[in-house]
Design a protein around this motif. Structure first.
Motif, PDB file in Angstrom:
ATOM      1  N   LEU A 215       0.871  -1.191   0.152  1.00 10.48           N
ATOM      2  CA  LEU A 215       0.031  -0.030   0.115  1.00 10.48           C
ATOM      3  C   LEU A 215       0.747   1.114  -0.042  1.00 10.48           C
ATOM      4  O   LEU A 215       0.409   2.400  -0.238  1.00 10.48           O
ATOM      5  CB  LEU A 215      -0.887   0.036   1.153  1.00 10.48           C
ATOM      6  N   THR A 216       2.176   1.103   0.598  1.00  8.43           N
ATOM      7  CA  THR A 216       3.017   2.218   0.301  1.00  8.43           C
ATOM      8  C   THR A 216       3.846   2.457  -0.964  1.00  8.43           C
ATOM      9  O   THR A 216       4.403   3.233  -1.057  1.00  8.43           O
ATOM     10  CB  THR A 216       4.164   2.362   1.481  1.00  8.43           C
ATOM     11  N   GLY A 217       3.317   1.518  -1.865  1.00  2.18           N
ATOM     12  CA  GLY A 217       3.887   1.621  -3.151  1.00  2.18           C
ATOM     13  C   GLY A 217       5.046   0.698  -3.544  1.00  2.18           C
ATOM     14  O   GLY A 217       5.319   0.298  -4.583  1.00  2.18           O
ATOM     15  N   ALA A 245      -1.656   5.200   2.243  1.00  2.00           N
ATOM     16  CA  ALA A 245      -1.224   4.409   1.312  1.00  2.00           C
ATOM     17  C   ALA A 245      -0.720   5.465   0.072  1.00  2.00           C
ATOM     18  O   ALA A 245      -1.523   6.426  -0.298  1.00  2.00           O
ATOM     19  CB  ALA A 245      -2.343   3.414   0.715  1.00  2.00           C
ATOM     20  N   PHE A 246       0.182   4.978  -0.890  1.00  2.00           N
ATOM     21  CA  PHE A 246       0.624   5.953  -1.987  1.00  2.00           C
ATOM     22  C   PHE A 246      -0.395   5.229  -2.954  1.00  2.00           C
ATOM     23  O   PHE A 246      -0.695   4.451  -3.773  1.00  2.00           O
ATOM     24  CB  PHE A 246       1.951   5.347  -2.362  1.00  2.00           C
ATOM     25  N   CYS A 247      -1.270   6.634  -3.444  1.00  2.00           N
ATOM     26  CA  CYS A 247      -2.259   6.246  -4.593  1.00  2.00           C
ATOM     27  C   CYS A 247      -2.250   7.810  -5.308  1.00  2.00           C
ATOM     28  O   CYS A 247      -3.222   8.504  -5.178  1.00  2.00           O
ATOM     29  CB  CYS A 247      -3.552   5.867  -3.924  1.00  2.00           C
ATOM     30  N   GLU A 248      -1.291   7.978  -6.291  1.00  2.00           N
ATOM     31  CA  GLU A 248      -1.205   9.199  -6.952  1.00  2.00           C
ATOM     32  C   GLU A 248      -2.224   9.274  -7.928  1.00  2.00           C
ATOM     33  O   GLU A 248      -2.400   8.398  -8.648  1.00  2.00           O
ATOM     34  CB  GLU A 248       0.341   9.166  -7.486  1.00  2.00           C
ATOM     35  N   GLY A 256      -0.675   0.334  -5.361  1.00  2.00           N
ATOM     36  CA  GLY A 256      -0.986  -0.707  -4.316  1.00  2.00           C
ATOM     37  C   GLY A 256      -2.343  -0.977  -4.159  1.00  2.00           C
ATOM     38  O   GLY A 256      -3.100  -2.057  -4.126  1.00  2.00           O
ATOM     39  N   VAL A 257      -3.273   0.176  -4.239  1.00  3.27           N
ATOM     40  CA  VAL A 257      -4.582   0.244  -3.857  1.00  3.27           C
ATOM     41  C   VAL A 257      -5.193  -0.324  -5.184  1.00  3.27           C
ATOM     42  O   VAL A 257      -6.087  -1.212  -4.946  1.00  3.27           O
ATOM     43  CB  VAL A 257      -5.242   1.737  -3.493  1.00  3.27           C
ATOM     44  N   LEU A 258      -4.721   0.243  -6.473  1.00  7.72           N
ATOM     45  CA  LEU A 258      -5.395  -0.393  -7.544  1.00  7.72           C
ATOM     46  C   LEU A 258      -5.007  -1.820  -7.713  1.00  7.72           C
ATOM     47  O   LEU A 258      -5.784  -2.648  -8.285  1.00  7.72           O
ATOM     48  CB  LEU A 258      -4.908   0.535  -8.679  1.00  7.72           C
ATOM     49  N   HIS A 305     -10.997  10.064  -8.200  1.00  9.46           N
ATOM     50  CA  HIS A 305     -10.447  10.561  -7.103  1.00  9.46           C
ATOM     51  C   HIS A 305      -9.465   9.691  -6.359  1.00  9.46           C
ATOM     52  O   HIS A 305     -10.214   8.373  -5.935  1.00  9.46           O
ATOM     53  CB  HIS A 305     -11.164  11.392  -6.178  1.00  9.46           C
ATOM     54  N   PRO A 306      -8.587   9.564  -6.199  1.00  8.82           N
ATOM     55  CA  PRO A 306      -7.758   8.355  -4.993  1.00  8.82           C
ATOM     56  C   PRO A 306      -8.426   8.239  -3.692  1.00  8.82           C
ATOM     57  O   PRO A 306      -8.422   7.064  -3.271  1.00  8.82           O
ATOM     58  CB  PRO A 306      -6.396   9.133  -4.717  1.00  8.82           C
TER      59      PRO A 306
END
Length: 524
Positions: A215-217, A245-248, A256-258, A305-306
């Motif tokens: 989740l942090t990339g 979580a990293f979600c640019e 990681g979320v995607l 949106h993230p």
């Protein structure tokens, strides 16, 4: 009745690579595939384990005979990530957790075979094969095979070289056609393909999942606290971790979320289900996606949106974790959790810790700012510094840096300080800490380590994978704790400070400790 083509599609969907595709087809045309997935019983399983679980669900749908191996012996061989006395407890925990995960996603357990490595890896035939394997495999190949999986350290133990050979032999002893794992296992798989035939055993098919970003990339890791969501995390914790979580916006490659929606949410959906992104009416209202590609392309175009993606994934994660947490309300399982993963204990005075393991968590390393510096009145090579370490008043520290750093560069400098050495008198001045430096003897060169970007005095510095646990109040000089840990502290090719290859980072912001120019130098 599914055709072999349909079965093959289920077996291989979302995989990154298949080694032995022709053999796979040949087997499926005749009968169902026998396959195994192994997991070393080390850190606590977390939500990323749903990625292999959803593939196991695919294998079962395709009629495969699936074996899950709890690789307890491997957990011990991998740099003793699981101490021998905790091994049996951790294996029980893994078994309970993984069965609960499979139940949560509706996988019937009666179709699965569960095996522990020590049930057969200590028998006479297997042991003999380990010796046979070690007589054909070169040290170079064994080391290369484990490079992505076995913990890489400066002074590797022999056990880490045995690890890949045992994993290859498991394919024969579990009587399977194929092994499934992450693409990080690829070198072990190709080694198995090369060496099993030399022992007179068949070459197996290898199925590889991509490495799903955490989740942090980065890779989701059992040892990186914020990168993983524990199976027993409550909804508030899930929200907190996903928030970080990293979600640019628009970034679909390192997300990681995607990835979690692709590898877990979608494969587990029923035929007529959709993935719902809930949004307020002023932001366009709810969206529904029947397949991942549409979701990915909407995110790439920044139509989602993230924050909205995160809250939809949060709901999906909580749905998966709910049934597991119900199962773990059982007092016996709660007791097992405590015993298998005892919280690190703090050492007070000379009282022994419950688990007195020698790890860098014992070191109290902090960011300090030199607020005052002068030359030692009795020694030309020493500075006497007053260092702000976030305490009530600055500490006095003596450092042998006069010949390496001009006094004006020392003033107001941010440094990295070891704070729990026993105070020692240096030419009449008591020093209550040590400024950590990259240092080589021939030719003599010394550079103070650079504090992580964005850090302030008093911020704790920890070693990745050892973030938990409280440091000792004072390192016991008789046990030579610092000396034993210091041998594995150095700078690497990228100018990062590392211990056994794990980065030294700020516990506050995760940024690394670095050095200005000295590569591969001991830190002392």
């Amino acid at each position: 009745m599914a055709t072999w083509e349909e079965k093959k599609h289920l077996i291989t969907r979302n995989l990154q690579e298949v080694l032995g595709d022709e053999k796979l087809t040949e087997i499926l045309k005749q009968r169902d595939l026998k396959i195994y997935w192994g997991t070393a019983t080390t850190g606590r399983p977390h939500v990323a384990y749903f990625v292999p679980m959803s593939k196991i669900a695919d294998f079962l749908k395709a009629g495969c005979e699936v074996t899950i191996l709890f690789a307890d012996l491997h957990a011990y061989l991998d740099n003793m990530k699981a101490p021998w006395e905790l091994l049996a407890l951790r294996t029980q925990y893994y078994e309970a957790a993984i069965k609960a995960m499979l139940q949560s996603i509706g996988v019937p357990l009666d179709k699965l075979k569960f095996v522990r490595g020590t049930e057969y890896q200590l028998n006479k035939e297997y042991t003999l094969d380990v010796y046979r394997m070690s007589s054909v495999i070169t040290e170079h190949d064994a080391k290369k095979a484990g490079a992505e999986v076995v913990k890489q350290v400066d002074h590797p133990l022999l056990s880490g070289l045995l690890y890949p050979g045992l994993q290859a032999l498991d394919e024969e002893y579990l009587k399977v056609d194929a092994q499934f794992g992450g693409v990080d296992q690829r070198k072990i798989f190709t080694m198995a393909e090369k060496y099993l035939p030399q022992l007179g055993y068949a070459k197996r098919v290898h199925l590889m999942n991509p490495m799903v970003p955490g989740l942090t990339g980065a890779k989701m890791s059992s040892s990186e606290e914020d990168s993983k969501i524990d199976l027993l995390d409550n909804p508030a914790n899930v929200k907190k971790k996903l928030k970080k979580a990293f979600c640019e916006p628009g970034n679909i490659t390192d997300n990681g979320v995607l990835s979690f929606t692709k590898h877990v949410v979608y494969p587990l959906m029923k035929k007529d289900e959709t993935f719902k992104v809930c949004r307020s009416a002023e932001h366009g209202g709810d969206l529904e996606f029947t397949n991942f590609e549409d979701l990915e392309s909407a995110f790439a175009k920044q139509e989602i949106h993230p924050g909205d993606l995160k809250s939809s994934v949060e709901a999906a994660i909580n749905r998966l974790l709910g049934p597991i947490q119900e199962i773990f309300k059982d007092p016996k399982l709660q007791e097992l959790t405590k015993k298998a993963y005892p919280p690190p204990t703090k050492v007070k005075g000379n009282a022994p810790a419950a688990t007195d393991e020698l790890t860098p968590a014992k070191l109290d390393i902090r960011v300090g700012r030199i607020v005052e510096v002068s030359k030692h009145p009795e020694a030309d090579a020493l500075y006497v510094e007053k260092i702000d370490l976030g305490e009530d008043e600055p500490r006095t520290v003596v450092s042998g840096l006069v010949n390496f750093v001009p006094i004006e560069e020392m003033q107001n400098r941010d440094v990295v300080v070891l704070c729990n050495l026993k105070p020692a008198k240096m030419r009449g001045v008591e020093s209550k800490g040590m400024v950590l430096c990259a240092s080589v003897d021939e030719p003599k060169q010394v550079e103070p380590l650079l504090a992580p970007e964005g850090s302030k005095p008093g911020d704790r510095i920890v070693v990745e994978s050892y973030e938990n646990g409280e440091p000792d109040d004072v390192l016991n000089p008789k046990k030579k704790v610092w000396e034993k840990l210091q041998v594995d502290l150095k700078t690497n090719d990228s100018l990062l400070a590392v211990w056994q290859g794990n980065k030294l980072i700020s516990k506050v912001n995760g940024n690394p400790v670095t050095t200005k120019s000295m590569k591969n130098a001991p830190i002392k």
